[in-house]
Scaffold this motif. Structure first.
Motif, PDB file in Angstrom:
ATOM      1  N   MET A  87       0.751  -1.348  -0.005  1.00 57.48           N
ATOM      2  CA  MET A  87      -0.039   0.022  -0.053  1.00 57.48           C
ATOM      3  C   MET A  87       0.844   1.278   0.101  1.00 57.48           C
ATOM      4  O   MET A  87       0.661   2.137  -1.022  1.00 57.48           O
ATOM      5  N   ILE A  88       1.723   1.298   0.731  1.00 55.51           N
ATOM      6  CA  ILE A  88       2.786   2.375   0.751  1.00 55.51           C
ATOM      7  C   ILE A  88       3.713   2.514  -0.312  1.00 55.51           C
ATOM      8  O   ILE A  88       3.583   3.747  -0.889  1.00 55.51           O
ATOM      9  N   ARG A  89       3.997   1.251  -1.058  1.00 56.65           N
ATOM     10  CA  ARG A  89       4.633   1.339  -2.272  1.00 56.65           C
ATOM     11  C   ARG A  89       3.986   1.839  -3.163  1.00 56.65           C
ATOM     12  O   ARG A  89       4.392   2.895  -4.150  1.00 56.65           O
ATOM     13  N   ASN A  90       2.490   1.721  -3.455  1.00 56.43           N
ATOM     14  CA  ASN A  90       1.655   2.190  -4.335  1.00 56.43           C
ATOM     15  C   ASN A  90       1.174   3.582  -4.249  1.00 56.43           C
ATOM     16  O   ASN A  90       1.168   4.354  -5.326  1.00 56.43           O
ATOM     17  N   PHE A  91       1.281   4.283  -2.902  1.00 58.54           N
ATOM     18  CA  PHE A  91       1.283   5.439  -2.753  1.00 58.54           C
ATOM     19  C   PHE A  91       2.495   6.435  -3.018  1.00 58.54           C
ATOM     20  O   PHE A  91       2.273   7.030  -3.893  1.00 58.54           O
ATOM     21  N   GLY A  92       3.555   5.582  -2.990  1.00 57.43           N
ATOM     22  CA  GLY A  92       4.948   6.047  -3.506  1.00 57.43           C
ATOM     23  C   GLY A  92       5.043   6.381  -4.763  1.00 57.43           C
ATOM     24  O   GLY A  92       5.207   7.350  -5.363  1.00 57.43           O
ATOM     25  N   ASN A  93       4.458   5.409  -5.490  1.00 56.42           N
ATOM     26  CA  ASN A  93       4.271   5.353  -7.099  1.00 56.42           C
ATOM     27  C   ASN A  93       3.690   6.399  -7.638  1.00 56.42           C
ATOM     28  O   ASN A  93       4.159   7.035  -8.258  1.00 56.42           O
ATOM     29  N   LYS A  94       2.567   6.594  -7.031  1.00 52.83           N
ATOM     30  CA  LYS A  94       1.518   7.663  -7.357  1.00 52.83           C
ATOM     31  C   LYS A  94       2.231   9.024  -7.204  1.00 52.83           C
ATOM     32  O   LYS A  94       1.630  10.001  -7.956  1.00 52.83           O
ATOM     33  N   LEU A  95       2.949   9.240  -6.152  1.00 51.41           N
ATOM     34  CA  LEU A  95       3.630  10.389  -6.075  1.00 51.41           C
ATOM     35  C   LEU A  95       4.745  10.658  -6.894  1.00 51.41           C
ATOM     36  O   LEU A  95       5.579  11.867  -7.018  1.00 51.41           O
ATOM     37  N   GLY A  96       5.579   9.363  -7.814  1.00 47.09           N
ATOM     38  CA  GLY A  96       6.619   9.522  -8.295  1.00 47.09           C
ATOM     39  C   GLY A  96       7.916   9.265  -7.341  1.00 47.09           C
ATOM     40  O   GLY A  96       8.868   9.603  -7.855  1.00 47.09           O
ATOM     41  N   LEU A  97       7.778   8.873  -6.387  1.00 47.88           N
ATOM     42  CA  LEU A  97       8.674   8.575  -5.349  1.00 47.88           C
ATOM     43  C   LEU A  97       9.181   7.122  -5.233  1.00 47.88           C
ATOM     44  O   LEU A  97      10.212   7.023  -4.646  1.00 47.88           O
ATOM     45  N   ALA A  98       8.612   6.276  -5.867  1.00 48.34           N
ATOM     46  CA  ALA A  98       8.921   5.076  -5.860  1.00 48.34           C
ATOM     47  C   ALA A  98      10.203   4.639  -6.792  1.00 48.34           C
ATOM     48  O   ALA A  98      10.580   5.420  -7.774  1.00 48.34           O
ATOM     49  N   TRP A  99      11.159   3.606  -6.377  1.00 45.07           N
ATOM     50  CA  TRP A  99      12.064   3.299  -7.150  1.00 45.07           C
ATOM     51  C   TRP A  99      11.737   1.858  -7.995  1.00 45.07           C
ATOM     52  O   TRP A  99      11.023   1.225  -7.596  1.00 45.07           O
ATOM     53  N   TRP A 100      12.239   2.266  -9.230  1.00 45.43           N
ATOM     54  CA  TRP A 100      11.912   1.225 -10.422  1.00 45.43           C
ATOM     55  C   TRP A 100      13.383   0.492 -11.084  1.00 45.43           C
ATOM     56  O   TRP A 100      14.027   1.607 -11.004  1.00 45.43           O
ATOM     57  N   ALA A 101      13.190  -0.676 -11.692  1.00 45.21           N
ATOM     58  CA  ALA A 101      14.337  -0.892 -12.466  1.00 45.21           C
ATOM     59  C   ALA A 101      13.737  -1.207 -13.780  1.00 45.21           C
ATOM     60  O   ALA A 101      12.966  -1.931 -13.916  1.00 45.21           O
ATOM     61  N   LYS A 102      14.435  -0.657 -14.675  1.00 52.90           N
ATOM     62  CA  LYS A 102      14.056  -0.730 -16.183  1.00 52.90           C
ATOM     63  C   LYS A 102      15.176  -1.673 -16.755  1.00 52.90           C
ATOM     64  O   LYS A 102      16.148  -1.463 -16.677  1.00 52.90           O
ATOM     65  N   ILE A 103      14.562  -2.841 -16.886  1.00 54.53           N
ATOM     66  CA  ILE A 103      15.414  -3.929 -17.348  1.00 54.53           C
ATOM     67  C   ILE A 103      15.256  -4.392 -18.862  1.00 54.53           C
ATOM     68  O   ILE A 103      14.102  -4.460 -19.427  1.00 54.53           O
ATOM     69  N   GLU A 104      16.498  -4.213 -19.669  1.00 54.14           N
ATOM     70  CA  GLU A 104      16.342  -4.328 -21.123  1.00 54.14           C
ATOM     71  C   GLU A 104      17.283  -5.809 -21.427  1.00 54.14           C
ATOM     72  O   GLU A 104      18.000  -5.958 -20.917  1.00 54.14           O
ATOM     73  N   THR A 105      16.385  -6.705 -22.058  1.00 51.82           N
ATOM     74  CA  THR A 105      17.003  -7.734 -22.620  1.00 51.82           C
ATOM     75  C   THR A 105      17.074  -8.151 -24.035  1.00 51.82           C
ATOM     76  O   THR A 105      16.344  -7.271 -24.763  1.00 51.82           O
ATOM     77  N   GLN A 106      17.843  -8.906 -24.530  1.00 53.79           N
ATOM     78  CA  GLN A 106      17.716  -9.449 -25.906  1.00 53.79           C
ATOM     79  C   GLN A 106      17.426 -10.936 -25.915  1.00 53.79           C
ATOM     80  O   GLN A 106      17.835 -11.495 -24.897  1.00 53.79           O
ATOM     81  N   GLN A 107      16.903 -11.454 -26.971  1.00 57.77           N
ATOM     82  CA  GLN A 107      16.370 -12.877 -27.069  1.00 57.77           C
ATOM     83  C   GLN A 107      15.585 -13.209 -25.709  1.00 57.77           C
ATOM     84  O   GLN A 107      15.961 -14.064 -25.241  1.00 57.77           O
ATOM     85  N   PRO A 108      14.463 -12.725 -25.479  1.00 59.11           N
ATOM     86  CA  PRO A 108      13.458 -11.756 -26.228  1.00 59.11           C
ATOM     87  C   PRO A 108      14.155 -10.549 -26.069  1.00 59.11           C
ATOM     88  O   PRO A 108      14.698  -9.933 -25.206  1.00 59.11           O
ATOM     89  N   ASN A 109      13.657  -9.581 -27.078  1.00 57.16           N
ATOM     90  CA  ASN A 109      14.316  -8.320 -27.034  1.00 57.16           C
ATOM     91  C   ASN A 109      12.746  -7.667 -26.274  1.00 57.16           C
ATOM     92  O   ASN A 109      11.963  -7.123 -26.831  1.00 57.16           O
TER      93      ASN A 109
END
Length: 71
Positions: free
Chosen positions: A1-23
């Motif tokens: 619940m706190i994570r979702n609230f932080g996400n709505k405020l733009g304060l949450a941490w995310w990892a953007k993970i890019e892979t190949q095969q699959p792209n």
């Protein structure tokens, strides 16, 4: 619940993970702290590698993220 609230405020941490095969781009999160994300991400990266993904690269980002979480 706190994570979702932080996400709505733009304060949450995310990892953007890019892979190949699959792209593919995966968004992994949200996390309240950068430290908790760093501690958790190794398991997710191992799962991707075990599934055959190659050239896995990631960036840690503090932002607001919504669906889709896989592109």
């Amino acid at each position: 619940m706190i994570r979702n609230f932080g996400n709505k405020l733009g304060l949450a941490w995310w990892a953007k993970i890019e892979t190949q095969q699959p792209n593919t781009i995966y968004w992994y999160g949200p996390f309240i702290t950068k430290r908790s994300l760093k501690e958790s991400i190794t398991h997710f990266l191992k799962d991707l590698s075990d599934e055959g993904s190659v050239n896995i690269k990631y960036t840690l980002i503090r932002c607001k993220k919504e669906e889709p979480l896989t592109v």
